[in-house]
Scaffold this motif. Structure first.
Motif, PDB file in Angstrom:
ATOM      1  N   PHE A 206       1.017  -1.297   0.447  1.00  0.00           N
ATOM      2  CA  PHE A 206      -0.443   0.160  -0.324  1.00  0.00           C
ATOM      3  C   PHE A 206       1.142   1.546   0.184  1.00  0.00           C
ATOM      4  O   PHE A 206       1.202   1.344   1.192  1.00  0.00           O
ATOM      5  CB  PHE A 206      -0.848  -0.098   1.437  1.00  0.00           C
ATOM      6  N   SER A 227      -6.556   2.799  -1.232  1.00  0.00           N
ATOM      7  CA  SER A 227      -4.682   2.480  -0.857  1.00  0.00           C
ATOM      8  C   SER A 227      -4.829   2.997   1.050  1.00  0.00           C
ATOM      9  O   SER A 227      -3.990   1.870   1.641  1.00  0.00           O
ATOM     10  CB  SER A 227      -3.702   2.822  -1.153  1.00  0.00           C
ATOM     11  N   ASP A 231      -4.631  -0.277   3.679  1.00  0.00           N
ATOM     12  CA  ASP A 231      -4.241  -0.888   4.706  1.00  0.00           C
ATOM     13  C   ASP A 231      -4.242  -0.047   5.862  1.00  0.00           C
ATOM     14  O   ASP A 231      -3.529  -1.149   6.424  1.00  0.00           O
ATOM     15  CB  ASP A 231      -2.897   0.723   4.370  1.00  0.00           C
ATOM     16  N   LYS A 235      -3.780  -3.534   8.282  1.00  0.00           N
ATOM     17  CA  LYS A 235      -3.176  -3.427  10.143  1.00  0.00           C
ATOM     18  C   LYS A 235      -3.630  -3.367  11.544  1.00  0.00           C
ATOM     19  O   LYS A 235      -3.948  -4.581  11.833  1.00  0.00           O
ATOM     20  CB  LYS A 235      -2.655  -1.803  10.291  1.00  0.00           C
TER      21      LYS A 235
END
Length: 480
Positions: A206, A227, A231, A235
């Motif tokens: 990303f 993106s 991301d 996470k």
């Protein structure tokens, strides 16, 4: 991929240019034909030519000689023109407004020359007409009007037209290739970057792309937002996986000791059931029960710690008067038989301080701090609980600026004792899991109380501070 996109765009541009060139050429020839037949553009030359052809309507005969009526004379003056009538021998028989140096007799060749070329002067164009068996020259003096006579061979004309069209086609294709390449490269480079960005997303890389100006700006901005969101989701997923692994690891580690104790005493009771006295059986079952309860408390505390630390526990906020809330907690503590005769003091300088808190969790956190002060010190320890108003640092600035606004304040809860204190080398570990200190022999609880209490205060957006001096006491300050 980049060159493939460029070739496709370039082919489209060249095709469009070729089609447009062919259509424009056909339209040009059609317009030229229509112009020559119908004078559709109405040029000045066409108007003058038409004027000279219809001028015969203003010519009349008088004594067998042509004359121009008054309307015709006015037309000549308006057009800045003159007229000269000739008989069949080319001799002048009448003239109106003609220049002085104009000849009065013409041979056939001179008649043709006068019509085709500007023989009179450079500003006059001569037209030919016929009226009442007389020929006439009509000259119009106007620099904007001209005549160009061409002679051509049809075969050669079409040959040269074909060559010219071929040259134009080749030049157009070349220009289209150059322009198409330049624009194609400019337009397809962002597309190639987008394709690479999508491949990166597919590979879970990303990375933000620079946003170019132009038609692709919104596309790149949306790609970057996508993106970022992917991301974040990645996470979060990794964080949940880590939480699960940490949870399993903590449970596995923390359960080994009580499980070993339970297993050992259970084996002992099974192997020596006939040899054990009632008192030994009671002691062993008490140990097993105590360890099983410890395991339950440990699981609850581990679960609460993990959820608080990772902000996964929804807090049930409600308006609570902190002064009355902690006063009731103090009374409840003193009514508890193990602490009924302990010295616990409650002080406050205000009657009311309302905050949005989770009563259950905040009560557990404060009780943990008070219990630690009572359990890990001697029985004669004095625990002081105090509630104060604390104004923010900007209060002085508000006073100096003469702003008539109500000052904001924080509620400070202080829990202080005069016990053993905590060695300086242990202060940094107080809020870690299983910390029990080096100057206490108590093993009460799971060792997670201080860690849970800290996470509860932080979950309320509060601040927590601990100071301690060995052999003088410990002070815990909570700021809401």
């Amino acid at each position: 991929m980049k060159w493939k996109l460029t070739r496709r765009f370039l082919g489209s541009v060249v095709t469009i240019v070729v089609i447009v060139g062919i259509v424009n050429t056909i339209l040009l020839f059609c317009l030229l034909i229509l112009q020559s037949m119908y004078n559709i553009f109405g040029t000045e030359e066409g108007s003058a030519e038409n004027f000279s052809r219809i001028f015969s309507q203003y010519v009349e005969l008088q004594n067998e000689k042509p004359i121009v009526n008054e309307e015709g004379l006015e037309k000549l003056q308006d057009m800045n023109a003159w007229i000269q009538f000739l008989n069949n021998e080319g001799e002048q028989v009448a003239a109106f407004y003609t220049p002085k140096n104009l000849q009065t007799e013409y041979s056939p060749v001179e008649i043709v020359q006068t019509y085709k070329y500007k023989e009179v002067d450079a500003n006059t164009t001569v037209f030919v007409g016929k009226a009442h068996n007389f020929s006439y020259f009509l000259g119009i003096k106007d620099q904007r009007i001209g005549r160009y006579v061409m002679t051509y061979d049809y075969a050669k004309v079409f040959k040269y037209i074909n060559i010219l069209l071929l040259v134009f086609l080749i030049v157009d294709i070349f220009i289209a290739i150059v322009i198409g390449f330049l624009f194609g490269k400019r337009l397809t480079t962002p597309l190639n970057t987008l394709i690479e960005g999508i491949q990166q997303l597919r590979e879970r890389r990303f990375k933000k792309m620079s946003v170019p100006k132009g038609v692709y700006e919104d596309v790149f901005r949306n790609m970057n937002e996508l993106s970022v969101k992917l991301d974040q989701h990645e996470k979060e997923r990794n964080h949940l996986d880590q939480m699960r692994e940490e949870w399993i690891s903590n449970v596995s580690h923390d359960m080994k000791t009580p499980l070993a104790s339970i297993h050992g005493y259970a084996e002992l009771m099974k192997d020596s059931v006939t040899d054990l006295t009632l008192q030994e059986l009671h002691d062993y079952t008490s140990i097993i029960n105590r360890n099983s309860m410890y395991m339950k408390d440990l699981l609850d505390d581990l679960n609460l710690t993990m959820r608080l630390r990772n902000q996964q526990l929804p807090l049930q906020f409600e308006d609570v008067n902190i002064v009355g809330f902690i006063r009731e907690m103090t009374i409840e503590l003193l009514n508890d038989s193990p602490f009924g005769d302990r010295q616990v003091e409650f002080e406050t300088n205000m009657d009311k301080a309302v905050h949005k808190v989770d009563k259950k969790l905040l009560k557990r956190a404060i009780f943990n701090f008070i219990y630690n002060a009572l359990v890990h010190n001697d029985e004669n320890v004095v625990v002081n609980i105090r509630i104060d108003n604390v104004y923010p640092q900007c209060e002085q600035e508000q006073k100096s600026s003469n702003i008539s606004t109500a000052p904001e304040f924080h509620t400070q809860i202080t829990i202080a004792d005069n016990g053993r204190g905590i060695p300086s080398k242990d202060l940094e570990q107080v809020f870690e899991r299983y910390y029990r200190g080096t100057n206490t022999t108590s093993t009460h609880g799971t060792g997670l109380g201080m860690a849970i209490a800290r996470e509860i205060i932080l979950a309320h957006n509060g601040k927590l501070d601990l100071t301690s001096v060995e052999n003088k006491g410990t002070t815990i300050t909570i700021l809401l």
